[in-house]
Design an enzyme around this catalytic site. Structure first.
Site, mmCIF file in Angstrom:
data_model
loop_
_atom_site.group_PDB
_atom_site.id
_atom_site.type_symbol
_atom_site.label_atom_id
_atom_site.label_comp_id
_atom_site.label_asym_id
_atom_site.label_seq_id
_atom_site.Cartn_x
_atom_site.Cartn_y
_atom_site.Cartn_z
ATOM 1 N N PHE A 8 5.709 -5.711 7.267
ATOM 2 C CA PHE A 8 6.072 -7.012 6.682
ATOM 3 C C PHE A 8 4.917 -7.549 5.840
ATOM 4 C CE2 PHE A 8 7.908 -11.343 6.701
ATOM 5 C CZ PHE A 8 9.171 -10.994 6.274
ATOM 6 N N GLU A 144 13.937 4.737 -4.284
ATOM 7 C CA GLU A 144 13.719 4.450 -5.711
ATOM 8 C C GLU A 144 12.369 3.782 -5.971
ATOM 9 O OE1 GLU A 144 15.488 4.993 -8.719
ATOM 10 O OE2 GLU A 144 13.596 4.198 -9.450
ATOM 11 N N GLY A 149 7.826 1.641 -9.100
ATOM 12 C CA GLY A 149 8.199 0.277 -8.686
ATOM 13 C C GLY A 149 9.555 -0.116 -9.242
ATOM 14 N N GLU A 204 -4.578 0.154 -4.666
ATOM 15 C CA GLU A 204 -4.348 0.514 -3.266
ATOM 16 C C GLU A 204 -5.467 -0.090 -2.428
ATOM 17 O OE1 GLU A 204 -1.564 2.752 -2.272
ATOM 18 O OE2 GLU A 204 -1.117 1.954 -4.244
ATOM 19 N N ASP A 215 -2.687 8.553 -5.897
ATOM 20 C CA ASP A 215 -1.443 7.775 -5.890
ATOM 21 C C ASP A 215 -0.445 8.367 -6.895
ATOM 22 O OD1 ASP A 215 0.122 5.191 -5.335
ATOM 23 O OD2 ASP A 215 -0.168 5.101 -7.505
ATOM 24 N N LYS A 219 3.419 10.428 -6.424
ATOM 25 C CA LYS A 219 4.654 10.133 -7.177
ATOM 26 C C LYS A 219 5.176 11.387 -7.873
ATOM 27 C CE LYS A 219 3.172 5.386 -7.399
ATOM 28 N NZ LYS A 219 2.245 4.454 -8.032
ATOM 29 N N GLY A 311 4.340 -4.709 -7.399
ATOM 30 C CA GLY A 311 4.570 -6.156 -7.359
ATOM 31 C C GLY A 311 5.595 -6.490 -6.301
HETATM 32 N N1 HSE Z 1 -1.734 1.174 -6.682
HETATM 33 C C1 HSE Z 1 -0.493 1.468 -7.323
HETATM 34 C C2 HSE Z 1 -0.658 1.285 -8.827
HETATM 35 C C3 HSE Z 1 0.586 0.578 -6.773
HETATM 36 O O1 HSE Z 1 -1.734 0.839 -9.271
HETATM 37 O O2 HSE Z 1 0.253 1.618 -9.576
HETATM 38 C C4 HSE Z 1 1.981 1.098 -6.920
HETATM 39 O O3 HSE Z 1 2.214 2.304 -6.250
#
Ligand code: HSE
Length: 331
Positions: A8, A144, A149, A204, A215, A219, A311
């Site tokens: 949360f 998704e 995002g 992050e 990161d 993805k 976000g």
């Molecule tokens: N730390 C990541 C970014 C957040 O900067 O895109 C989203 O995964």
């Protein structure tokens, strides 16, 4: 639809706010509301079979620093004490072990529950296992918001581009790196740009995950497995981050009408994250915290998309789209 939220933090709270703001839509489309029957942060939880007030949950979390009065040690025991249909797993990403998010997703799928997650760790480490578990137990499993995002990419490839043969996806999948590189375009030092990205809440919790490319690599793994049907994991990605990009390199690129951007690329044979020279004005030459992707398919050719890669409400928008898809399938 009875929803259990695990994690949360910002995204979980954003999702609760979206649930509150869309109840009229749910009533009209499905004849019922979405009830949050349990919410867990890392130590505490609140539950109510009749549904918790989503805005009250957010307010308590912000004022008291906890989601409910009950504390717990074992998230699985909390999950087993609640009747729910859907787990929304939005715990912080742990790319080394998958963390509690992996435990919660596995447990929900084993219990036959549908799952939505934006947690990249479990997806980057155990994708084939999780998809297999979801199939075996006939559960919906959607993610998704884990890539890009609010920028629709996974469902776009799976649903809108269903008949296409997708040849490659190249994209900017880390807003923090893109912010740093575009600030360096205008002469700002690396460290200062990183601090600003952290202040905006994009980075992050350990920003090395952003600047070393980990990161973006998560993805790329998620896209490789979900869009290209590959069976790869985090350690299969060739990753180079942006920590060795100098102001001189950025200036040299600019003198040649180029920018340097951290690009993730995936195809049937490629799995890479690296800084690349991009011509100014190209769809992947964007500035700021935005994400972007160029999907190349056999019939449609190149399709370019861009959007906010992180976000509170932006990520909640991706979760909402998965929620609607699951509720539509149950109609
Ligand atoms: N730390 C990541 C970014 C957040 O900067 O895109 C989203 O995964």
């Amino acid at each position: 639809m009875r929803v259990l939220i695990s994690g949360f933090g910002t995204v979980g709270q954003g999702f609760a706010e979206v649930v509150a703001s869309r109840q009229d839509f749910f009533r009209e489309r499905y004849g019922k509301e979405v009830r949050i029957v349990c919410a867990m942060d890392s130590k505490t939880y609140a539950s109510d079979p009749d549904g918790l007030d989503p805005l009250e949950l957010v307010s308590v979390k912000n004022t008291a620093g906890r989601v409910g009065r009950n504390t717990y040690e074992d998230s699985v025991k909390v999950m087993d004490s609640v009747d729910y249909d859907l787990l929304v797993e939005v715990s912080p990403t742990d790319v080394l072990t998958g963390g509690v998010g992996l435990t919660n997703i596995v447990h929900a799928l084993e219990c036959g529950k549908d799952v939505i997650t934006v947690n990249k760790g479990p997806l980057a480490l155990k994708f084939p296992e999780l998809i297999g578990l979801a199939r075996k137990n006939r559960c919906k499993f959607r993610f998704e918001g884990s890539v890009g995002g609010a920028m629709p990419i996974i469902n776009l490839c799976h649903e809108n581009l269903m008949g296409e043969r997708i040849k490659s996806i190249r994209g900017i999948f880390n807003g923090t790196c893109n912010y740093i590189l575009s600030k360096m375009d205008s002469g700002q030092p690396f460290e200062q740009a990183l601090r600003e990205a952290q202040q905006m809440g994009y980075a992050e919790s350990d920003p090395a995950n952003d600047i070393e490319g980990y990161d973006a690599a998560c993805k790329v793994v998620i896209l490789a497995n979900s869009v290209f049907g590959r069976n790869v994991t985090f350690s299969d990605v060739n990753v180079t981050g942006i920590s060795s990009i100098t102001s001189e390199a950025v200036a040299l690129a600019a003198a040649n009408n180029m920018v340097i951007r951290l690009i993730g690329e995936v195809s049937d044979s490629k799995l890479e994250v690296s800084p690349r020279l991009i011509p100014k004005g190209h769809p992947l030459g964007i500035s700021g915290t935005l994400n972007a992707a160029q999907i190349l398919s056999d019939l449609a050719g190149p399709i370019a998309i861009t959007g906010r890669g992180a976000g509170r409400k932006e990520t909640a928008s991706a979760i909402l789209s998965d929620l609607i898809a699951i509720m539509d399938a149950r109609k």
